[in-house]
Design a protein around this motif. Structure first.
Motif, PDB file in Angstrom:
ATOM      1  N   TYR A   5      -2.631  11.105  -4.108  1.00 39.28           N
ATOM      2  CA  TYR A   5      -3.082  10.552  -2.833  1.00 39.28           C
ATOM      3  C   TYR A   5      -1.961  10.554  -1.788  1.00 39.28           C
ATOM      4  N   LEU A   6      -0.726  10.559  -2.251  1.00 40.19           N
ATOM      5  CA  LEU A   6       0.405  10.536  -1.320  1.00 40.19           C
ATOM      6  C   LEU A   6       0.754  11.923  -0.801  1.00 40.19           C
ATOM      7  N   TYR A   7       0.539  12.932  -1.645  1.00 39.10           N
ATOM      8  CA  TYR A   7       1.019  14.272  -1.292  1.00 39.10           C
ATOM      9  C   TYR A   7      -0.118  15.267  -1.100  1.00 39.10           C
ATOM     10  N   THR A   8      -1.247  14.785  -0.658  1.00 42.66           N
ATOM     11  CA  THR A   8      -2.358  15.684  -0.370  1.00 42.66           C
ATOM     12  C   THR A   8      -1.997  16.626   0.767  1.00 42.66           C
ATOM     13  N   GLU A   9      -2.402  17.882   0.643  1.00 41.18           N
ATOM     14  CA  GLU A   9      -2.062  18.901   1.636  1.00 41.18           C
ATOM     15  C   GLU A   9      -3.142  19.064   2.696  1.00 41.18           C
ATOM     16  N   GLU A  10      -4.377  18.733   2.348  1.00 37.85           N
ATOM     17  CA  GLU A  10      -5.486  18.955   3.262  1.00 37.85           C
ATOM     18  C   GLU A  10      -5.821  17.675   4.017  1.00 37.85           C
ATOM     19  N   GLU A  11      -6.183  17.815   5.273  1.00 37.10           N
ATOM     20  CA  GLU A  11      -6.517  16.643   6.087  1.00 37.10           C
ATOM     21  C   GLU A  11      -7.759  15.921   5.564  1.00 37.10           C
ATOM     22  N   ASP A  12      -8.681  16.686   4.940  1.00 38.33           N
ATOM     23  CA  ASP A  12      -9.918  16.079   4.445  1.00 38.33           C
ATOM     24  C   ASP A  12      -9.740  15.400   3.089  1.00 38.33           C
ATOM     25  N   ASP A  13      -8.611  15.642   2.418  1.00 37.15           N
ATOM     26  CA  ASP A  13      -8.396  15.024   1.118  1.00 37.15           C
ATOM     27  C   ASP A  13      -8.213  13.519   1.268  1.00 37.15           C
ATOM     28  N   PRO A  14      -8.637  12.750   0.270  1.00 38.02           N
ATOM     29  CA  PRO A  14      -8.516  11.284   0.385  1.00 38.02           C
ATOM     30  C   PRO A  14      -7.068  10.846   0.400  1.00 38.02           C
ATOM     31  N   THR A  15      -6.767   9.869   1.247  1.00 33.05           N
ATOM     32  CA  THR A  15      -5.437   9.272   1.269  1.00 33.05           C
ATOM     33  C   THR A  15      -5.613   7.764   1.193  1.00 33.05           C
ATOM     34  N   LEU A  16      -4.552   7.031   1.272  1.00 31.50           N
ATOM     35  CA  LEU A  16      -4.599   5.583   1.126  1.00 31.50           C
ATOM     36  C   LEU A  16      -4.162   4.923   2.423  1.00 31.50           C
ATOM     37  N   ASP A  17      -4.899   3.868   2.835  1.00 36.48           N
ATOM     38  CA  ASP A  17      -4.446   3.129   4.001  1.00 36.48           C
ATOM     39  C   ASP A  17      -3.354   2.153   3.568  1.00 36.48           C
ATOM     40  N   TRP A  18      -2.767   1.456   4.561  1.00 35.69           N
ATOM     41  CA  TRP A  18      -1.645   0.597   4.236  1.00 35.69           C
ATOM     42  C   TRP A  18      -2.061  -0.579   3.354  1.00 35.69           C
ATOM     43  N   ALA A  19      -3.223  -1.154   3.582  1.00 36.30           N
ATOM     44  CA  ALA A  19      -3.668  -2.279   2.769  1.00 36.30           C
ATOM     45  C   ALA A  19      -3.759  -1.883   1.297  1.00 36.30           C
ATOM     46  N   GLN A  20      -4.273  -0.684   1.027  1.00 40.67           N
ATOM     47  CA  GLN A  20      -4.357  -0.212  -0.351  1.00 40.67           C
ATOM     48  C   GLN A  20      -2.973   0.004  -0.947  1.00 40.67           C
ATOM     49  N   ARG A  21      -2.075   0.583  -0.159  1.00 37.35           N
ATOM     50  CA  ARG A  21      -0.720   0.842  -0.656  1.00 37.35           C
ATOM     51  C   ARG A  21       0.003  -0.476  -0.959  1.00 37.35           C
ATOM     52  N   PHE A  22      -0.145  -1.449  -0.069  1.00 33.86           N
ATOM     53  CA  PHE A  22       0.542  -2.721  -0.263  1.00 33.86           C
ATOM     54  C   PHE A  22       0.001  -3.429  -1.511  1.00 33.86           C
ATOM     55  N   ARG A  23      -1.310  -3.330  -1.741  1.00 29.87           N
ATOM     56  CA  ARG A  23      -1.887  -3.942  -2.937  1.00 29.87           C
ATOM     57  C   ARG A  23      -1.377  -3.248  -4.198  1.00 29.87           C
ATOM     58  N   ILE A  24      -1.260  -1.934  -4.148  1.00 36.83           N
ATOM     59  CA  ILE A  24      -0.736  -1.189  -5.300  1.00 36.83           C
ATOM     60  C   ILE A  24       0.713  -1.574  -5.566  1.00 36.83           C
ATOM     61  N   ILE A  25       1.525  -1.692  -4.506  1.00 41.50           N
ATOM     62  CA  ILE A  25       2.927  -2.087  -4.652  1.00 41.50           C
ATOM     63  C   ILE A  25       3.031  -3.454  -5.323  1.00 41.50           C
ATOM     64  N   LYS A  26       2.231  -4.408  -4.873  1.00 41.79           N
ATOM     65  CA  LYS A  26       2.277  -5.754  -5.448  1.00 41.79           C
ATOM     66  C   LYS A  26       1.798  -5.741  -6.904  1.00 41.79           C
ATOM     67  N   GLY A  27       0.815  -4.892  -7.208  1.00 38.38           N
ATOM     68  CA  GLY A  27       0.322  -4.798  -8.574  1.00 38.38           C
ATOM     69  C   GLY A  27       1.366  -4.253  -9.531  1.00 38.38           C
ATOM     70  N   VAL A  28       2.043  -3.176  -9.116  1.00 38.54           N
ATOM     71  CA  VAL A  28       3.080  -2.592  -9.969  1.00 38.54           C
ATOM     72  C   VAL A  28       4.231  -3.576 -10.144  1.00 38.54           C
ATOM     73  N   ALA A  29       4.587  -4.289  -9.079  1.00 40.03           N
ATOM     74  CA  ALA A  29       5.648  -5.297  -9.177  1.00 40.03           C
ATOM     75  C   ALA A  29       5.264  -6.388 -10.173  1.00 40.03           C
ATOM     76  N   SER A  30       4.006  -6.796 -10.150  1.00 38.47           N
ATOM     77  CA  SER A  30       3.536  -7.822 -11.077  1.00 38.47           C
ATOM     78  C   SER A  30       3.600  -7.335 -12.519  1.00 38.47           C
ATOM     79  N   GLY A  31       3.192  -6.086 -12.739  1.00 40.34           N
ATOM     80  CA  GLY A  31       3.259  -5.520 -14.082  1.00 40.34           C
ATOM     81  C   GLY A  31       4.677  -5.414 -14.597  1.00 40.34           C
ATOM     82  N   LEU A  32       5.605  -5.006 -13.735  1.00 40.80           N
ATOM     83  CA  LEU A  32       7.007  -4.901 -14.139  1.00 40.80           C
ATOM     84  C   LEU A  32       7.615  -6.267 -14.429  1.00 40.80           C
TER      85      LEU A  32
END
Length: 677
Positions: free
Chosen positions: A438-465
């Motif tokens: 999702y971070l390195y998609t080459e095509e404009e139509d490919d799905p990417t992540l908005d900031w809210a999703q990224r921030f939630r993922i960051i907090k989740g990984v931090a919690s797991g660690l």
């Protein structure tokens, strides 16, 4: 003009296998050689390269993460005089790639002209193809010209796809590349070729010393050299190649068990390469069962013979069926019984590990999607080659221990299986795949992540660690935190997975020195120096992860001149220049919470600090993310990272960053850096 042979050798005729391997003297206008098979050939071989009993030059033998080089023993006399330009030369060779999978291979092979085997000794395996490494790629001092036949798409080298031919100058980022194929002489149509078709193909490489034009052509073995080359570009090789230079082949494997072969090879200086007699070439090995010959007719009149044949067939099928599901079990594994899967169940879950279920290549193994027949539970099945039995009992014990961990932000490791030289790990299946796609998609139509999703993922990984480091019954150091190991579940929650490298020890105990493993760009400098995996080494990788998710860029960046440097240094430059928000992923289009973004970027710099003592614990990281504790005020002295003298005193290699300060990059000098067991 060159007026003598590359080596003062007479043509040698090898009759053992009906193959010709000879070095032919050229006339007054150049040198040449031709090998039709390699039985008895005097080549300079290293790594996994060898000559088989049938005369094949085998660069890789199916062993994972290996490299092989084969060079002609005599140096090329490229220049007519010491200060002259590189003269015209021509190369032809026949190659074949044999992979266990018809649509997947790791990695390709390359024709290379370089200063010699010593110049290739520091090259890495996997995507580096035995040609270069993360530190030296792109340097003019490589003096390397190569033509790559690449079967894996590596975004860091800007590969166009996983089946291409490229012209490389000092780097694996090709100056020109194209889909593998050739142009039909009659109608000019483009005919696709699959480099991993297990079929032999011929390649021609021609350099004109006057016009400085490089032409590369490829075609099926029985096809005459097409008139229109696949690739054609102008490049002055006089600015690249030095004397002495040697010509030969390089190849490397990754987690897959591909085999790379050269069947024949010819070279001509100031003349076309001699034609290779394809009728005398050795044959590529064939995988799988051979076609059945129609020896028996259905007219056998003797009933007893038919009965014997039937009984024999039944017995063979029963034996083959039993061998298909044979597992490796030892007495000490009885205590781990509940965590052990039957190979038969995993075989059926993945339909025999068919290519259509292949999710990709993780560190040291292939990952398949499967569905357990009894429970209908979807799983991810990772096949890992473990070769040596040393330490296997301890490793299984750690795997079983990790399997007892339960946390919403950790991928559940369900269990394991052992068969022959393979260890098979079974995980929960994450339907949305890995974060990096999702971070390195080459095509404009490919799905990417908005900031809210990224921030939630960051907090989740931090919690797991945090749970791994401080909350579970043992300290678990993951050792391979990166975006490709963060998987997304149905609700797009981030879960840290792939515990194949994890190390466990008791709380309050000191970690033991161990083999340095991980992924380039994520390794803490003290880990490389001491070999001790600690939670703070994970924090360093997590800091790089924070910058990667926020900036949408890989840990090792490359500028327009081909210079490589670390993402953390690039972000640090923006911090010093008070332009931190300019480092944010442009695909977010300015739609983000600037306060959260600044917090994450500054915390990424703090976590990735070269000094372990300056990094926060994961508990403190969670407090920062949740707003319970304000991030400490950071000054230029805190984040100067002006560590060049310190790192050199510690004996670490460094990679200079053209944009700001200098940061460590000893990460590119370790041989075990591909992630996974």
């Amino acid at each position: 003009m060159i007026g003598h042979m590359l080596c003062h050798l007479l043509p040698i005729l090898f009759l053992g296998h009906g193959l010709l391997g000879s070095l032919v003297a050229g006339g007054s206008d150049g040198d040449q050689f031709v090998y039709t098979g390699f039985t008895g050939a005097d080549l300079t071989l290293d790594g996994s390269a060898t000559v088989t009993a049938t005369g094949l030059l085998e660069l890789t033998n199916g062993t994972t993460h290996q490299k092989g080089h084969a060079l002609h023993p005599a140096p090329l006399r490229l220049r007519g005089s010491p200060n002259g330009t590189v003269q015209s030369f021509s190369v032809a060779f026949v190659f074949g790639i044999v992979s266990s999978y018809l649509d997947f291979s790791t990695h390709g092979l390359a024709l290379v002209v370089a200063p010699g085997s010593r110049s290739l000794s520091s090259a890495l395996t996997d995507q580096y193809m035995g040609l270069t490494n993360a530190q030296d790629g792109g340097k003019a001092t490589n003096h390397m010209f190569a033509v790559e036949l690449d079967t894996v798409q590596n975004l860091e080298f800007h590969d166009i796809n996983a089946n291409h031919v490229g012209i490389d100058i000092n780097s694996l980022s090709s100056v020109l590349s194209n889909d593998a194929g050739y142009y039909h002489d009659k109608n000019g149509s483009f005919q696709n070729l699959s480099l991993i078709s297990r079929e032999a193909m011929q390649v021609w490489v021609d350099y004109d010393g006057v016009t400085m034009q490089i032409d590369v052509t490829i075609a099926p073995l029985a096809t005459v050299k097409p008139e229109k080359p696949l690739l054609s570009c102008i490049y002055n090789l006089s600015t690249v190649l030095v004397e002495p230079s040697y010509i030969g082949f390089s190849s490397a494997t990754g987690p897959g068990n591909s085999r790379h072969y050269v069947l024949g090879w010819s070279f001509g200086m100031n003349r076309p390469a001699p034609v290779i007699d394809i009728t005398k070439l050795p044959k590529l090995p064939q995988l799988g069962s051979k076609p059945r010959s129609k020896v028996l007719e259905i007219t056998l009149p003797i009933a007893s013979a038919a009965l014997v044949l039937t009984v024999g067939t039944v017995l063979i099928l029963l034996v083959r069926r039993r061998l298909r599901y044979t597992e490796l079990r030892e007495d000490w594994e009885s205590e781990f019984g509940p965590h052990r899967f039957a190979y038969k169940d995993l075989f059926h879950a993945t339909e025999g590990f068919k290519d259509k279920h292949l999710l990709g290549a993780g560190g040291f193994g292939m990952v398949y999607r499967g569905e357990l027949q009894k429970s209908r539970v979807e799983v991810a099945v990772k096949k890992v080659s473990h070769g040596s039995k040393q330490g296997m009992k301890e490793f299984i014990a750690e795997i079983v221990s990790i399997g007892r961990i339960r946390h919403r932000n950790l991928v559940q490791l369900l269990g394991y299986c052992r068969r022959k030289d393979e260890l098979i790990l079974v995980y929960d299946y994450m339907s949305n795949g890995s974060l990096d796609k999702y971070l390195y998609t080459e095509e404009e139509d490919d799905p990417t992540l908005d900031w809210a999703q990224r921030f939630r993922i960051i907090k989740g990984v931090a919690s797991g660690l945090h749970y791994l480091h401080e909350r579970w019954e043992k300290v678990v150091v993951h050792r391979d935190i990166k975006t490709s190991n963060v998987l997304l579940d149905k609700e797009m929650n981030g879960r840290l997975g792939d515990f194949g490298l994890a190390k466990l020890y008791d709380h309050g105990a000191n970690p033991q020195t161990t083999r340095v493993v991980g992924t380039t760009g994520y390794l803490a400098p003290e880990l490389v120096r001491t070999g001790k995996a600690t939670p703070l080494a994970d924090v360093f990788a997590f800091g790089t992860f924070l910058l990667e998710v926020t900036c949408g860029q890989r840990p090792i960046k490359q500028d327009e001149q081909g210079n490589q440097f670390l993402l953390v240094d690039w972000v640090l430059q923006h911090w010093h220049g008070e332009s931190l928000l300019e480092a944010v992923d442009p695909r977010l289009r300015g739609e983000y919470n600037s306060g959260e973004v600044r917090l994450v970027l500054q915390m990424g710099l703090l976590c990735a600090h070269p000094s372990a003592a300056a990094r926060p614990s994961m508990q403190r990281v969670l407090q920062y993310l949740d707003g319970e504790t304000p991030l400490p005020e950071m000054t230029r002295s805190d984040l100067s990272f002006n560590m060049l003298a310190l790192l050199q005193r510690k004996g670490l290699n460094v990679m200079s960053c053209p944009c700001s300060s200098t940061m460590m990059s000893s990460v590119g000098t370790i041989s075990d850096l591909s992630g996974g067991r």
